[in-house]
Design a protein around this motif. Structure first.
Motif, PDB file in Angstrom:
ATOM      1  N   ALA A  68       0.838  -1.208   0.000  1.00  0.00           N
ATOM      2  CA  ALA A  68       0.000   0.000   0.000  1.00  0.00           C
ATOM      3  C   ALA A  68       0.872   1.257   0.000  1.00  0.00           C
ATOM      4  O   ALA A  68       0.559   2.237  -0.691  1.00  0.00           O
ATOM      5  N   CYS A  69       1.954   1.228   0.745  1.00  0.00           N
ATOM      6  CA  CYS A  69       2.877   2.371   0.756  1.00  0.00           C
ATOM      7  C   CYS A  69       3.491   2.582  -0.619  1.00  0.00           C
ATOM      8  O   CYS A  69       3.547   3.712  -1.108  1.00  0.00           O
ATOM      9  N   TYR A  70       3.953   1.504  -1.219  1.00  0.00           N
ATOM     10  CA  TYR A  70       4.551   1.618  -2.557  1.00  0.00           C
ATOM     11  C   TYR A  70       3.536   2.162  -3.565  1.00  0.00           C
ATOM     12  O   TYR A  70       3.872   2.996  -4.407  1.00  0.00           O
ATOM     13  N   ARG A  71       2.287   1.713  -3.474  1.00  0.00           N
ATOM     14  CA  ARG A  71       1.249   2.235  -4.383  1.00  0.00           C
ATOM     15  C   ARG A  71       1.068   3.734  -4.172  1.00  0.00           C
ATOM     16  O   ARG A  71       0.987   4.498  -5.127  1.00  0.00           O
ATOM     17  N   ARG A  72       1.001   4.132  -2.924  1.00  0.00           N
ATOM     18  CA  ARG A  72       0.808   5.555  -2.619  1.00  0.00           C
ATOM     19  C   ARG A  72       1.988   6.382  -3.097  1.00  0.00           C
ATOM     20  O   ARG A  72       1.836   7.553  -3.459  1.00  0.00           O
ATOM     21  N   LEU A  73       3.165   5.788  -3.101  1.00  0.00           N
ATOM     22  CA  LEU A  73       4.375   6.500  -3.545  1.00  0.00           C
ATOM     23  C   LEU A  73       4.553   6.451  -5.059  1.00  0.00           C
ATOM     24  O   LEU A  73       5.531   6.959  -5.594  1.00  0.00           O
ATOM     25  N   GLY A  74       3.590   5.823  -5.756  1.00  0.00           N
ATOM     26  CA  GLY A  74       3.660   5.747  -7.204  1.00  0.00           C
ATOM     27  C   GLY A  74       4.691   4.752  -7.705  1.00  0.00           C
ATOM     28  O   GLY A  74       5.315   4.958  -8.740  1.00  0.00           O
ATOM     29  N   MET A  75       4.841   3.652  -6.963  1.00  0.00           N
ATOM     30  CA  MET A  75       5.838   2.635  -7.311  1.00  0.00           C
ATOM     31  C   MET A  75       5.121   1.279  -7.497  1.00  0.00           C
ATOM     32  O   MET A  75       5.243   0.392  -6.657  1.00  0.00           O
ATOM     33  N   PRO A  76       4.365   1.143  -8.599  1.00  0.00           N
ATOM     34  CA  PRO A  76       3.542  -0.067  -8.769  1.00  0.00           C
ATOM     35  C   PRO A  76       4.347  -1.353  -8.895  1.00  0.00           C
ATOM     36  O   PRO A  76       3.881  -2.406  -8.430  1.00  0.00           O
ATOM     37  N   ALA A  77       5.519  -1.331  -9.493  1.00  0.00           N
ATOM     38  CA  ALA A  77       6.313  -2.561  -9.637  1.00  0.00           C
ATOM     39  C   ALA A  77       6.741  -3.076  -8.270  1.00  0.00           C
ATOM     40  O   ALA A  77       6.671  -4.277  -8.007  1.00  0.00           O
ATOM     41  N   GLU A  78       7.152  -2.164  -7.373  1.00  0.00           N
ATOM     42  CA  GLU A  78       7.536  -2.565  -6.029  1.00  0.00           C
ATOM     43  C   GLU A  78       6.327  -3.068  -5.255  1.00  0.00           C
ATOM     44  O   GLU A  78       6.437  -4.006  -4.462  1.00  0.00           O
ATOM     45  N   ALA A  79       5.171  -2.452  -5.467  1.00  0.00           N
ATOM     46  CA  ALA A  79       3.949  -2.897  -4.793  1.00  0.00           C
ATOM     47  C   ALA A  79       3.582  -4.309  -5.207  1.00  0.00           C
ATOM     48  O   ALA A  79       3.187  -5.127  -4.376  1.00  0.00           O
TER      49      ALA A  79
END
Length: 81
Positions: A68-79
């Motif tokens: 969820a943090c990665y998504r919020r940070l705009g990092m979909p691959a990491e999410a």
């Protein structure tokens, strides 16, 4: 990031007098992450969740929270990972 995690764990140990390992420490660190995430501080929440994961690597909720943090940070691959 690893340096921050070490700092967080050392601070936890200094404050509580307990080693930052195991479910009790993970729970405390997870709650810090939850507070940061609710406050809109996704990057800081990610640090707390990663710290908690070091204490309790099998807790699935931590992986989900980090995604969820990665998504919020705009990092979909990491999410997705």
């Amino acid at each position: 990031m690893e340096e921050q995690l070490a700092t967080v764990c050392a601070a936890y140990e200094a404050r509580t007098g307990r080693a930052s390992a195991g479910p009790p420490a993970a729970c405390a660190l997870k709650e810090k992450g939850n507070g940061a995430f609710r406050s809109g501080e996704a990057a800081q929440a990610l640090v707390w969740y990663r710290s908690a994961l070091m204490c309790s690597p099998m807790e699935g909720a931590l992986h989900s929270n980090m995604a969820a943090c990665y998504r919020r940070l705009g990092m979909p691959a990491e999410a997705a990972a």
